[in-house]
Design a protein around this motif. Structure first.
Motif, PDB file in Angstrom:
ATOM      1  N   VAL A 173      -3.487   1.534  -1.564  1.00 37.56           N
ATOM      2  CA  VAL A 173      -3.787   2.782  -0.875  1.00 37.56           C
ATOM      3  C   VAL A 173      -2.463   3.280  -0.312  1.00 37.56           C
ATOM      4  CG1 VAL A 173      -5.055   3.919   0.976  1.00 37.56           C
ATOM      5  CG2 VAL A 173      -6.109   2.018  -0.254  1.00 37.56           C
ATOM      6  N   VAL A 190      -0.694   6.507   1.642  1.00 42.88           N
ATOM      7  CA  VAL A 190      -0.830   7.784   2.342  1.00 42.88           C
ATOM      8  C   VAL A 190       0.579   8.310   2.575  1.00 42.88           C
ATOM      9  CG1 VAL A 190      -1.768   8.970   4.348  1.00 42.88           C
ATOM     10  CG2 VAL A 190      -2.887   6.895   3.511  1.00 42.88           C
ATOM     11  N   GLU A 193      -3.937  14.459   5.792  1.00 47.25           N
ATOM     12  CA  GLU A 193      -5.203  15.093   6.138  1.00 47.25           C
ATOM     13  C   GLU A 193      -6.388  14.334   5.554  1.00 47.25           C
ATOM     14  OE1 GLU A 193      -1.931  17.470   6.890  1.00 47.25           O
ATOM     15  OE2 GLU A 193      -2.503  16.772   4.880  1.00 47.25           O
ATOM     16  N   GLN A 194      -6.267  13.949   4.289  1.00 45.23           N
ATOM     17  CA  GLN A 194      -7.334  13.200   3.636  1.00 45.23           C
ATOM     18  C   GLN A 194      -7.563  11.865   4.339  1.00 45.23           C
ATOM     19  OE1 GLN A 194      -5.551  13.298  -0.322  1.00 45.23           O
ATOM     20  NE2 GLN A 194      -7.363  14.349  -1.108  1.00 45.23           N
ATOM     21  N   TRP A 195      -6.459  11.234   4.727  1.00 44.51           N
ATOM     22  CA  TRP A 195      -6.532   9.937   5.374  1.00 44.51           C
ATOM     23  C   TRP A 195      -7.187  10.052   6.756  1.00 44.51           C
ATOM     24  CZ3 TRP A 195      -6.509   4.953   4.907  1.00 44.51           C
ATOM     25  CH2 TRP A 195      -6.123   4.118   5.955  1.00 44.51           C
ATOM     26  N   GLU A 196      -6.819  11.094   7.481  1.00 39.76           N
ATOM     27  CA  GLU A 196      -7.348  11.251   8.832  1.00 39.76           C
ATOM     28  C   GLU A 196      -8.821  11.638   8.821  1.00 39.76           C
ATOM     29  OE1 GLU A 196      -4.594  13.958  10.564  1.00 39.76           O
ATOM     30  OE2 GLU A 196      -3.225  12.369  11.189  1.00 39.76           O
ATOM     31  N   SER A 197      -9.239  12.393   7.828  1.00 40.09           N
ATOM     32  CA  SER A 197     -10.653  12.792   7.767  1.00 40.09           C
ATOM     33  C   SER A 197     -11.522  11.634   7.284  1.00 40.09           C
ATOM     34  CB  SER A 197     -10.825  13.997   6.835  1.00 40.09           C
ATOM     35  OG  SER A 197     -10.538  13.644   5.512  1.00 40.09           O
ATOM     36  N   LYS A 198     -10.895  10.652   6.617  1.00 33.86           N
ATOM     37  CA  LYS A 198     -11.616   9.479   6.145  1.00 33.86           C
ATOM     38  C   LYS A 198     -11.923   8.509   7.272  1.00 33.86           C
ATOM     39  CE  LYS A 198     -10.715   6.535   3.154  1.00 33.86           C
ATOM     40  NZ  LYS A 198     -10.434   5.580   2.085  1.00 33.86           N
ATOM     41  N   SER A 199     -10.937   8.301   8.147  1.00 33.34           N
ATOM     42  CA  SER A 199     -11.075   7.257   9.144  1.00 33.34           C
ATOM     43  C   SER A 199     -11.922   7.696  10.341  1.00 33.34           C
ATOM     44  CB  SER A 199      -9.708   6.803   9.618  1.00 33.34           C
ATOM     45  OG  SER A 199      -8.874   7.922   9.836  1.00 33.34           O
ATOM     46  N   LEU A 213      -3.465   9.381  -0.942  1.00 31.59           N
ATOM     47  CA  LEU A 213      -4.045  10.325   0.007  1.00 31.59           C
ATOM     48  C   LEU A 213      -2.975  11.065   0.798  1.00 31.59           C
ATOM     49  CD1 LEU A 213      -6.668   7.856   1.543  1.00 31.59           C
ATOM     50  CD2 LEU A 213      -7.137   9.561  -0.191  1.00 31.59           C
ATOM     51  N   LYS A 238      -5.227   4.529  -4.747  1.00 30.61           N
ATOM     52  CA  LYS A 238      -5.728   5.696  -4.039  1.00 30.61           C
ATOM     53  C   LYS A 238      -4.519   6.341  -3.396  1.00 30.61           C
ATOM     54  CE  LYS A 238     -10.485   4.728  -2.816  1.00 30.61           C
ATOM     55  NZ  LYS A 238     -11.069   3.461  -2.344  1.00 30.61           N
TER      56      LYS A 238
END
Length: 100
Positions: free
Chosen positions: A54, A56, A94-100, A91, A89
């Motif tokens: 992963v 980011v 933004e994608q990472w923060e919206s996931k967690s 990311l 993956k």
């Protein structure tokens, strides 16, 4: 000039890809700056043949998925040939923060 046989009897160990080696390469790659998060999991029981990544990175913002993967592959140019399977993956922040 074949006198370096038994001294380096463990070259296969040095050639083994480890989680730390992959993470180090990714974090050091100029094209992946800035790496905000990087997780590498060896899924082959320590054999170094199958990895899940992963990554980011702020570099991924606005970058198409294929190019993200290519960028990671280029950072791991020395490692990819030694790995049988790699799952990644990629990311953006933004994608990472919206996931967690």
């Amino acid at each position: 000039g074949h006198d370096h046989g038994h001294e380096h009897g463990h070259t296969h160990a040095e050639d083994k890809v480890t989680e730390a080696r992959i993470e180090g390469k990714l974090r050091a790659s100029p094209s992946l700056q800035e790496v905000l998060h990087c997780s590498v999991v060896d899924e082959s029981d320590g054999c170094g043949s199958k990895f899940a990544l992963v990554v980011v990175s702020t570099a991924f913002t606005g970058m198409p998925l294929l190019k993200r993967h290519r960028t990671v592959n280029e950072a791991l140019a020395a490692e990819i040939p030694l790995i049988h399977a790699i799952q990644m993956k990629t990311l953006t922040k933004e994608q990472w923060e919206s996931k967690s």
